[in-house]
Design a protein around this motif. Structure first.
Motif, short mmCIF file in Angstrom:
data_model
loop_
_atom_site.label_atom_id
_atom_site.label_comp_id
_atom_site.label_asym_id
_atom_site.label_seq_id
_atom_site.Cartn_x
_atom_site.Cartn_y
_atom_site.Cartn_z
N GLU A 1 7.72 6.64 -3.47
CA GLU A 1 8.19 6.36 -2.11
C GLU A 1 8.39 4.85 -1.92
N GLN B 1 -3.12 5.07 -8.52
CA GLN B 1 -2.31 5.48 -7.37
C GLN B 1 -1.73 6.88 -7.56
N SER B 2 -1.26 7.47 -6.45
CA SER B 2 -0.58 8.76 -6.62
C SER B 2 0.89 8.48 -6.93
N LYS C 1 0.82 -1.21 0.00
CA LYS C 1 0.00 0.00 0.00
C LYS C 1 0.86 1.26 0.00
N ASP C 2 1.91 1.24 0.84
CA ASP C 2 2.68 2.47 0.98
C ASP C 2 4.10 2.17 1.47
N LYS C 3 4.83 3.23 1.75
CA LYS C 3 6.23 3.10 2.16
C LYS C 3 6.38 2.24 3.42
N ASN D 1 3.28 8.45 -3.88
CA ASN D 1 3.25 7.21 -3.09
C ASN D 1 4.01 6.10 -3.81
N ARG E 1 -8.14 8.96 -3.73
CA ARG E 1 -6.78 9.46 -3.92
C ARG E 1 -6.82 10.98 -4.09
#
Ligand code: F3S
Length: 283
Positions: free
Chosen positions: A171, A164-165, A140-142, A168, A224
Motif C-alpha cells: 500500500e 512488516q505485513s 508507517k502506513d499509506k 501494508n 503484526r
C-alpha cells in the motif's frame, strides 16, 4: 474446546540463532552485556539474565568484556563506539536484517531518497536509518505515505522493516508510485518467516472461533500477527504468557487457534495450551 496450532509457531531462525549465540558467548566471556534486549521476549531475556547476561542501554561505565548486538541489529556508529572501547562484539543480527541494512546503505549511496516502511521507534528501523547515513524517511502506513513530499525529479528507493505485513508495504509502495517520482526502486526486505507466519495465522482464522497470539508486548512481529488476526476474527487476543488468559474469552467457543510471535519460546506456548485444557475441563 478444541485447540489448533498455526502451522508456523515458535522461534524463527533468526531468534533461535541469536539465543544460541548468546548461550555460547555466556560460556566463554565475562562480563557480558547486551545492548538492549537481545530479542523482544521478557521470559527469554530473564532466562539469559539468570545465566549472567547484563542488559544495558548505553556503554557508559563499560570498560571490559563482551557486548552482544541484538537480533534487530545496531547502528554502525554504535558498533564503532563498542570497538573503540576495545570491547569484544558478539553480533547476533539476524542475517535477513543484515541484508536489509546493506540494501538501505547501498540505496542511499546510489543517490536514492530512501524510504523505510516500519515503526520509527523500533531498534531495527533506527539502525536501518543509520545505515542509510541517517537520511531515510520512515513511513508507517499509506496515510503517512500520502503526506510524504516527493519531487518529480526524485529517485526513490523503498525497503521494509523485516517484520512488516506485505499488504501494508505494498500500500505504501502504491501511494509513493502515485506521486510519480523520476525513478522508483522497490526492494521487498520482509522476512519469509514473518510473511509465512502471518499467512498461516490468516488461514487458521477461517476455521476457528477465537485466536490467541502468544508473544512479547514489545515484539513487532507479534503485534503484526495480532493485527492480521483481529482484522479477520474479532475474538483475537494477545497473551504474553498463560497468566494473561481470561476465562471469559472462551465462553461458548468450540475451537481456539494459537499462533505465536517469532521470539516466543515453546515452553510459553505449552503453558498456554495447558491452561486452555484446564478451562475446557472445568466448563
Ligand atoms: Fe530474522 Fe525474520 Fe526472525 S528477520 S529475527 S528470521 S522474523
Amino acid at each position: 474446546m478444541k485447540v489448533v496450532l498455526a502451522e508456523r509457531i515458535g522461534f524463527c531462525f533468526g531468534v533461535k540463532r541469536a539465543i544460541d549465540m548468546a548461550e555460547e558467548a555466556l560460556k566463554k566471556y565475562a562480563p557480558i552485556y547486551s545492548l538492549g534486549s537481545i530479542i523482544h521476549n521478557e521470559q527469554v531475556v530473564r532466562d539469559l539474565s539468570n545465566k549472567g547476561l547484563k542488559v544495558i542501554n548505553g556503554l557508559s561505565g563499560i570498560k571490559k568484556g563482551a557486548v552482544i548486538i541484538s537480533s534487530h541489529g545496531l547502528s554502525p556508529d554504535k558498533v564503532n563506539k563498542i570497538k573503540q572501547r576495545g570491547l569484544r562484539i558478539v553480533d547476533t543480527t539476524c542475517p535477513f536484517v543484515a541484508n536489509a541494512q546493506g540494501i538501505a546503505r547501498s540505496l542511499q549511496r546510489s543517490g536514492y531518497k530512501v524510504i523505510i516502511v516500519g515503526d520509527v521507534k523500533h531498534p531495527e528501523v533506527k539502525a536501518l536509518v543509520d545505515f542509510a547515513s541517517h537520511k531515510a524517511a520512515v513511513i508507517k502506513d499509506k496515510r503517512e505515505a500520502v503526506k510524504l513530499r516527493i519531487k518529480k525529479s526524485d529517485r526513490v528507493g523503498i525497503l521494509s522493516q523485516t517484520t512488516q505485513s506485505t499488504a501494508n508495504f505494498l500500500e505504501v509502495v502504491k501511494a509513493v508510485e502515485e506521486k510519480k517520482p523520476r525513478e522508483l526502486k522497490v526492494v521487498n526486505t520482509i522476512c519469509k518467516d514473518a510473511e509465512e507466519r502471518q499467512e498461516a495465522a490468516r488461514a487458521l482464522t477461517d476455521n476457528i472461533d477465537a485466536m490467541i497470539i502468544v508473544g512479547g508486548k514489545n515484539s513487532a512481529n507479534t503485534r503484526r500477527l495480532y493485527e492480521v488476526c483481529v482484522s479477520r476474527l474479532k475474538k483475537s487476543y494477545l497473551a504474553q504468557t498463560e497468566l494473561d488468559l481470561r476465562k471469559g474469552w472462551f465462553k461458548s467457543i468450540s475451537v481456539v487457534g494459537i499462533t505465536s510471535g517469532a521470539s516466543t519460546p515453546d515452553w510459553v506456548i505449552k503453558r498456554v495450551i495447558q491452561k486452555l485444557a484446564l478451562y475446557a475441563k472445568n466448563r
